[in-house]
Design a protein around this motif. Structure first.
Motif, PDB file in Angstrom:
ATOM      1  N   SER A  57       1.786   9.025  -6.204  1.00 25.03           N
ATOM      2  CA  SER A  57       1.995  10.332  -5.562  1.00 25.03           C
ATOM      3  C   SER A  57       0.846  10.668  -4.619  1.00 25.03           C
ATOM      4  O   SER A  57       0.322  11.784  -4.617  1.00 25.03           O
ATOM      5  CB  SER A  57       2.182  11.439  -6.606  1.00 25.03           C
ATOM      6  N   MET A  58       0.447   9.661  -3.851  1.00 28.59           N
ATOM      7  CA  MET A  58      -0.631   9.805  -2.877  1.00 28.59           C
ATOM      8  C   MET A  58      -0.150   9.264  -1.538  1.00 28.59           C
ATOM      9  O   MET A  58       0.778   8.453  -1.490  1.00 28.59           O
ATOM     10  CB  MET A  58      -1.855   8.989  -3.298  1.00 28.59           C
ATOM     11  N   SER A  59      -0.821   9.661  -0.490  1.00 35.42           N
ATOM     12  CA  SER A  59      -0.482   9.132   0.829  1.00 35.42           C
ATOM     13  C   SER A  59      -1.009   7.711   0.976  1.00 35.42           C
ATOM     14  O   SER A  59      -1.919   7.281   0.247  1.00 35.42           O
ATOM     15  CB  SER A  59      -1.059  10.014   1.933  1.00 35.42           C
ATOM     16  N   ARG A  60      -0.449   7.010   1.926  1.00 33.52           N
ATOM     17  CA  ARG A  60      -0.905   5.672   2.260  1.00 33.52           C
ATOM     18  C   ARG A  60      -2.376   5.698   2.671  1.00 33.52           C
ATOM     19  O   ARG A  60      -3.164   4.830   2.277  1.00 33.52           O
ATOM     20  CB  ARG A  60      -0.018   5.157   3.395  1.00 33.52           C
ATOM     21  N   VAL A  91       0.838  -1.198   0.000  1.00 28.23           N
ATOM     22  CA  VAL A  91       0.000   0.000   0.000  1.00 28.23           C
ATOM     23  C   VAL A  91       0.877   1.254   0.000  1.00 28.23           C
ATOM     24  O   VAL A  91       0.620   2.200  -0.755  1.00 28.23           O
ATOM     25  CB  VAL A  91      -0.978  -0.014   1.198  1.00 28.23           C
ATOM     26  N   SER A  92       1.925   1.259   0.791  1.00 19.80           N
ATOM     27  CA  SER A  92       2.826   2.418   0.836  1.00 19.80           C
ATOM     28  C   SER A  92       3.517   2.639  -0.504  1.00 19.80           C
ATOM     29  O   SER A  92       3.617   3.769  -0.980  1.00 19.80           O
ATOM     30  CB  SER A  92       3.878   2.238   1.933  1.00 19.80           C
ATOM     31  N   GLU A  93       3.988   1.548  -1.115  1.00 21.27           N
ATOM     32  CA  GLU A  93       4.648   1.652  -2.418  1.00 21.27           C
ATOM     33  C   GLU A  93       3.675   2.116  -3.494  1.00 21.27           C
ATOM     34  O   GLU A  93       4.035   2.923  -4.363  1.00 21.27           O
ATOM     35  CB  GLU A  93       5.249   0.312  -2.812  1.00 21.27           C
ATOM     36  N   ALA A  94       2.435   1.624  -3.434  1.00 27.34           N
ATOM     37  CA  ALA A  94       1.414   2.055  -4.398  1.00 27.34           C
ATOM     38  C   ALA A  94       1.158   3.554  -4.247  1.00 27.34           C
ATOM     39  O   ALA A  94       1.034   4.273  -5.240  1.00 27.34           O
ATOM     40  CB  ALA A  94       0.122   1.268  -4.204  1.00 27.34           C
ATOM     41  N   GLY A  95       1.087   4.013  -3.015  1.00 29.05           N
ATOM     42  CA  GLY A  95       0.918   5.442  -2.775  1.00 29.05           C
ATOM     43  C   GLY A  95       2.056   6.247  -3.367  1.00 29.05           C
ATOM     44  O   GLY A  95       1.841   7.288  -3.986  1.00 29.05           O
TER      45      GLY A  95
END
Length: 63
Positions: free
Chosen positions: A20-23, A12-16
């Motif tokens: 360019s979005m927060s977790r 989820v963190s990497e996808a964010g």
């Protein structure tokens, strides 16, 4: 997105980071049904193809 390395899935963190979005925002998108995650053990992962599909849907709406 970083598909040059052949990544198939992101945390989820990497996808964010890729979006360019927060977790927290990624989790909101998951809860809203806009991004479909999957589980691998206890980890929540998002397929690279799911991120690409999400961007494609947003681009169609923006057009």
């Amino acid at each position: 997105m970083d598909n040059q390395q052949g990544r198939m899935a992101y945390s989820v963190s990497e996808a964010g980071h890729q979006l360019s979005m927060s977790r927290a925002t990624v989790y909101k998108l998951i809860q809203a049904g806009e991004i479909r995650p999957f589980k691998s053990g206890t980890r929540t992962l998002i397929a690279a193809s799911e991120l690409t599909a999400f961007i494609d849907r947003k681009m169609k709406v923006a057009a």
